[in-house]
Design a protein around this motif. Sequence first.
Motif, PDB file in Angstrom:
ATOM      1  N   PRO A 177       0.624  -1.257  -0.007  1.00  0.00           N
ATOM      2  CA  PRO A 177      -0.500  -0.096  -0.105  1.00  0.00           C
ATOM      3  C   PRO A 177       0.452   1.152  -0.064  1.00  0.00           C
ATOM      4  N   HIS A 178       2.258   1.428   0.205  1.00  0.00           N
ATOM      5  CA  HIS A 178       3.122   2.553   0.225  1.00  0.00           C
ATOM      6  C   HIS A 178       3.198   2.687  -0.803  1.00  0.00           C
ATOM      7  N   ILE A 179       3.297   1.948  -1.523  1.00  0.00           N
ATOM      8  CA  ILE A 179       3.935   2.223  -3.530  1.00  0.00           C
ATOM      9  C   ILE A 179       3.226   2.824  -3.501  1.00  0.00           C
ATOM     10  N   LEU A 180       1.365   2.711  -2.986  1.00  0.00           N
ATOM     11  CA  LEU A 180      -0.083   3.025  -3.988  1.00  0.00           C
ATOM     12  C   LEU A 180       0.270   4.317  -3.551  1.00  0.00           C
ATOM     13  N   VAL A 181       0.535   4.950  -2.503  1.00  0.00           N
ATOM     14  CA  VAL A 181       0.347   6.232  -1.425  1.00  0.00           C
ATOM     15  C   VAL A 181       1.364   6.618  -2.093  1.00  0.00           C
ATOM     16  N   ALA A 182       2.582   6.735  -2.175  1.00  0.00           N
ATOM     17  CA  ALA A 182       3.667   7.067  -2.946  1.00  0.00           C
ATOM     18  C   ALA A 182       2.990   8.607  -4.205  1.00  0.00           C
ATOM     19  N   PHE A 183       2.882   6.812  -5.003  1.00  0.00           N
ATOM     20  CA  PHE A 183       2.200   6.721  -6.399  1.00  0.00           C
ATOM     21  C   PHE A 183       1.313   8.438  -6.353  1.00  0.00           C
ATOM     22  N   PHE A 184       0.616   8.015  -5.392  1.00  0.00           N
ATOM     23  CA  PHE A 184      -0.766   8.996  -5.632  1.00  0.00           C
ATOM     24  C   PHE A 184       0.255  10.829  -5.210  1.00  0.00           C
ATOM     25  N   TRP A 185       1.033  10.436  -4.397  1.00  0.00           N
ATOM     26  CA  TRP A 185       1.748  12.204  -3.935  1.00  0.00           C
ATOM     27  C   TRP A 185       2.319  12.342  -5.383  1.00  0.00           C
ATOM     28  N   ARG A 186       2.274  12.290  -6.087  1.00  0.00           N
ATOM     29  CA  ARG A 186       3.347  12.802  -8.140  1.00  0.00           C
ATOM     30  C   ARG A 186       2.098  13.495  -8.400  1.00  0.00           C
ATOM     31  N   TYR A 187       1.072  13.272  -7.665  1.00  0.00           N
ATOM     32  CA  TYR A 187      -0.549  14.109  -9.296  1.00  0.00           C
ATOM     33  C   TYR A 187      -0.562  15.693  -8.313  1.00  0.00           C
ATOM     34  N   PRO A 188      -0.084  16.608  -8.268  1.00  0.00           N
ATOM     35  CA  PRO A 188      -0.555  18.224  -7.000  1.00  0.00           C
ATOM     36  C   PRO A 188      -2.081  18.243  -7.339  1.00  0.00           C
ATOM     37  N   GLY A 189      -2.857  17.566  -7.873  1.00  0.00           N
ATOM     38  CA  GLY A 189      -4.172  17.712  -8.304  1.00  0.00           C
ATOM     39  C   GLY A 189      -4.983  16.898  -7.800  1.00  0.00           C
ATOM     40  N   ILE A 190      -4.728  16.140  -7.147  1.00  0.00           N
ATOM     41  CA  ILE A 190      -5.442  15.189  -6.738  1.00  0.00           C
ATOM     42  C   ILE A 190      -5.245  15.872  -4.534  1.00  0.00           C
ATOM     43  N   HIS A 191      -6.535  15.517  -4.619  1.00  0.00           N
ATOM     44  CA  HIS A 191      -6.888  15.715  -2.861  1.00  0.00           C
ATOM     45  C   HIS A 191      -6.989  15.220  -2.878  1.00  0.00           C
ATOM     46  N   ALA A 197      -5.141  14.401 -15.436  1.00  0.00           N
ATOM     47  CA  ALA A 197      -6.126  13.715 -16.594  1.00  0.00           C
ATOM     48  C   ALA A 197      -5.891  11.742 -16.001  1.00  0.00           C
ATOM     49  N   THR A 198      -7.059  11.138 -15.228  1.00  0.00           N
ATOM     50  CA  THR A 198      -7.291   9.929 -15.378  1.00  0.00           C
ATOM     51  C   THR A 198      -6.665   9.136 -15.845  1.00  0.00           C
ATOM     52  N   ALA A 228      -8.660  -3.853 -15.302  1.00  0.00           N
ATOM     53  CA  ALA A 228      -9.249  -3.657 -14.887  1.00  0.00           C
ATOM     54  C   ALA A 228      -9.897  -2.175 -13.553  1.00  0.00           C
ATOM     55  N   VAL A 229      -9.581  -0.691 -14.147  1.00  0.00           N
ATOM     56  CA  VAL A 229      -9.628  -0.351 -13.258  1.00  0.00           C
ATOM     57  C   VAL A 229     -10.301   1.456 -13.762  1.00  0.00           C
ATOM     58  N   ALA A 230     -11.533   1.385 -12.924  1.00  0.00           N
ATOM     59  CA  ALA A 230     -12.727   1.994 -13.273  1.00  0.00           C
ATOM     60  C   ALA A 230     -12.691   3.029 -12.329  1.00  0.00           C
ATOM     61  N   VAL A 231     -12.918   4.110 -13.186  1.00  0.00           N
ATOM     62  CA  VAL A 231     -12.903   5.577 -12.060  1.00  0.00           C
ATOM     63  C   VAL A 231     -13.282   6.116 -12.096  1.00  0.00           C
TER      64      VAL A 231
END
Length: 177
Positions: A97-111, A134-135, A151-154
């Motif tokens: 899960p740590h990889i995924l949390v760090a992954f989202f930090w790279r996108y400043p527009g994600i709250h 950009a999803t 398969a990733v639904a947004v």
Amino acid sequence: LGQQLDPGRPEYTLNRATAHVEILKLHADTPVDDGELGRIVVTDLHNYAMPLIRYDTGDLGRFALSPDGSPDRTRLARVEGRTADQIFDTEDRPVSPHILVAFFWRYPGIHQAQLEQTDRGTYILRLNALPDVATDDIVTELRGVLGASAAVAVERVDGIPVLRSGKRRPVVSSYRP
């Protein structure tokens, strides 16, 4: 149960004077293979008020390896989160899960973001983000971590629910291989 003696390293030295620590397979009560991620289970008979006998802590971890490659049961190489937060890639290999949390930090527009695994290779990505995020790019990058056939639904959401602890779960899994 353990102490981080060097704050710069993720290792924990186990308190073996009062507790016996095992790491068991994710879905069986058998020891993991050397270096494998598993459930941290504790036996502590020194606590007379509440002795623990093979108590599943709900945490995931792996033993450190000695220089010769054998497991060092005096140290945990790392603690990787909770069993309820464990997701798997399209080949049923655990993804930290740590990889995924760090992954989202790279996108400043994600709250806020939350990734839920609902079945093998099937995920829902909930995003509280600016409209211009950009999803498609995020999903493409996620497939690099989860597997090309993921398969990733947004779902765009107004917010990720807060737990009673005041925290938000960035990773949720209802899937067990």
